[in-house]
Write an enzyme that holds these catalytic residues in place. Structure first.
Site, short mmCIF file in Angstrom:
data_model
loop_
_atom_site.label_atom_id
_atom_site.label_comp_id
_atom_site.label_asym_id
_atom_site.label_seq_id
_atom_site.Cartn_x
_atom_site.Cartn_y
_atom_site.Cartn_z
N SER A 1 34.93 10.08 2.84
CA SER A 1 33.72 10.63 2.22
C SER A 1 34.04 10.90 0.75
O SER A 1 35.21 10.96 0.36
CB SER A 1 33.31 11.94 2.91
OG SER A 1 34.25 12.95 2.62
N ASP B 1 32.61 6.27 2.97
CA ASP B 1 31.64 6.76 3.95
C ASP B 1 30.53 7.53 3.22
O ASP B 1 30.82 8.41 2.41
CB ASP B 1 32.41 7.69 4.93
CG ASP B 1 31.56 8.13 6.11
OD1 ASP B 1 30.67 7.37 6.51
OD2 ASP B 1 31.83 9.24 6.62
N HIS B 2 29.30 7.20 3.49
CA HIS B 2 28.14 7.87 2.85
C HIS B 2 28.26 7.91 1.32
O HIS B 2 28.12 8.96 0.70
CB HIS B 2 27.96 9.30 3.38
CG HIS B 2 27.50 9.32 4.79
ND1 HIS B 2 26.21 9.02 5.18
CD2 HIS B 2 28.17 9.56 5.94
CE1 HIS B 2 26.12 9.08 6.49
NE2 HIS B 2 27.29 9.40 6.98
N HIS C 1 25.65 14.42 12.72
CA HIS C 1 27.05 14.69 12.33
C HIS C 1 27.47 16.07 12.84
O HIS C 1 26.66 17.00 12.87
CB HIS C 1 27.18 14.71 10.80
CG HIS C 1 27.08 13.35 10.17
ND1 HIS C 1 26.19 13.06 9.17
CD2 HIS C 1 27.77 12.22 10.39
CE1 HIS C 1 26.33 11.80 8.80
NE2 HIS C 1 27.29 11.26 9.53
N HIS D 1 26.77 6.72 13.55
CA HIS D 1 27.40 7.87 12.89
C HIS D 1 27.41 9.04 13.87
O HIS D 1 26.72 9.02 14.88
CB HIS D 1 26.63 8.24 11.62
CG HIS D 1 26.95 7.34 10.47
ND1 HIS D 1 27.68 7.74 9.39
CD2 HIS D 1 26.67 6.03 10.26
CE1 HIS D 1 27.82 6.72 8.55
NE2 HIS D 1 27.21 5.67 9.06
N GLY E 1 29.81 10.17 15.82
CA GLY E 1 30.38 9.75 17.11
C GLY E 1 31.07 10.86 17.90
O GLY E 1 31.36 10.69 19.08
N VAL F 1 33.87 8.59 13.60
CA VAL F 1 34.38 9.82 14.21
C VAL F 1 35.10 10.65 13.15
O VAL F 1 36.00 10.15 12.47
CB VAL F 1 35.36 9.52 15.36
CG1 VAL F 1 35.95 10.80 15.92
CG2 VAL F 1 34.68 8.72 16.46
N ASN F 2 34.69 11.88 13.01
CA ASN F 2 35.36 12.79 12.10
C ASN F 2 35.63 14.13 12.78
O ASN F 2 36.78 14.55 12.97
CB ASN F 2 34.50 12.99 10.84
CG ASN F 2 35.21 13.77 9.76
OD1 ASN F 2 36.42 13.90 9.79
ND2 ASN F 2 34.47 14.28 8.81
N THR F 3 34.56 14.81 13.21
CA THR F 3 34.67 16.18 13.73
C THR F 3 35.66 16.28 14.89
O THR F 3 36.45 17.23 14.96
CB THR F 3 33.28 16.68 14.16
OG1 THR F 3 32.42 16.60 13.01
CG2 THR F 3 33.33 18.12 14.64
#
Ligand code: 13P
Length: 289
Positions: A49, A84-85, A177, A207, A209, A230-232
């Protein structure tokens, strides 16, 4: 060598599996994701990001870090370094800096402006062999301080952006998200199928995920999703393992406070999650063999 994501995503779309696009935050994240995907022979995208890029001291530094870590670890699976974004300026900066893939997220502009700017970024990126993702319809939740209500993407608008030659398309289908609220309605598969049809089978991106029931993600993959972000979930397993280490007093035993020891349980947890996801969730394990 880092590669454009076009080939890995097209193969995933044809083969009805998805590529994991895992966000990176620091050196530990880069190592964990690359080692996990190498162990499972899975092609991978590293998402950055703009906020994470700033945190890692700029896009040039991210490119250098990822390239050096990739080479030092002897990674053989295809790896794309992806913005990303991205904003319009951010996408241009990453194309200059040596990213191999960029997302231009113009979903907050009115559609005509999103279309015009997407067209420009696609032409610029493609002139350098870089893959491009664009977005139609906001993804719900908050990321890097930008909050979107998460509307469903309009299939006709998706068709127009697909027609510009974008490589893969992020389209809102009810995804959010961050953590999903308990009363979340789930993914809208009817809209997903309409978008896939309207775009003539363009690879689609899911997004948000993290935390979607696995059977919903797998159904989305059968309907044309070829990239899952996948981030969180990585952040949560990292925080959980780190908390356990400290709560068990391990940082106070011997040299347990050494950052290489302190950060190890969290880093190992991220790697284990990535291995599990690419093997049991996205179906891309073994696809780099
Ligand atoms: P999550 O943080 O919900 O996994 O979303 C990641 C994402 O979509 C990055 O663009």
């Amino acid at each position: 060598m880092l590669v454009s994501a076009t080939d890995m995503i097209n193969k995933a779309h044809e083969g009805h599996y998805a590529i994991g696009a895992f966000n990176i935050n620091n050196m530990e994240w880069i190592k964990a994701i690359l080692l996990g995907c190498e162990a499972k022979k899975a092609p991978v995208m590293l998402g950055v990001s703009e906020g994470a890029g700033k945190y890692m001291c700029g896009f040039d530094n991210v490119v250098g870090m990822v390239k050096h870590i990739h080479d030092n670890l002897g990674i053989t699976v295809p790896v794309a370094l992806h913005l990303d974004h991205g904003s319009y300026e951010g996408a241009k900066a990453c194309i200059e800096a040596g990213f191999t893939s960029v997302m231009f997220d113009g979903s907050h502009y009115d559609f005509e402006e999103n279309e015009a700017k997407s067209k420009e970024i696609i032409a610029l990126a493609h002139s350098k062999g870089i893959s491009v993702e664009c977005e139609v319809g906001g993804i719900g939740g908050t990321e890097d301080g930008v909050t979107s209500a998460g509307e469903l993407a309009d299939p006709e608008e998706c068709a127009k952006i697909a027609g510009l030659g974008v490589d893969f398309l992020a389209a809102g289908i009810g995804n959010i998200h961050g953590k999903y609220p308990a009363d979340w309605a789930g993914l809208n598969f009817d809209r997903l199928a309409e978008i896939q049809k309207a775009t003539n089978g363009k690879p689609l991106v899911l997004h948000g995920g993290s935390g979607i029931p696995r059977e919903q993600v797998q159904k989305a993959i059968t309907l044309g999703v070829s990239k899952v972000n996948v981030n969180t979930e990585c952040q949560l397993v990292f925080a959980d393992a780190t908390r356990k280490y400290i709560e068990a007093g391990k940082d106070l035993e011997g040299k347990g406070y050494d950052p290489r020891k302190l950060l190890k349980p969290g880093t190992d947890a991220v790697q284990a999650l990535v291995e599990d996801m690419v093997e049991n969730f996205f179906g891309c394990a073994g696809k780099a063999e």
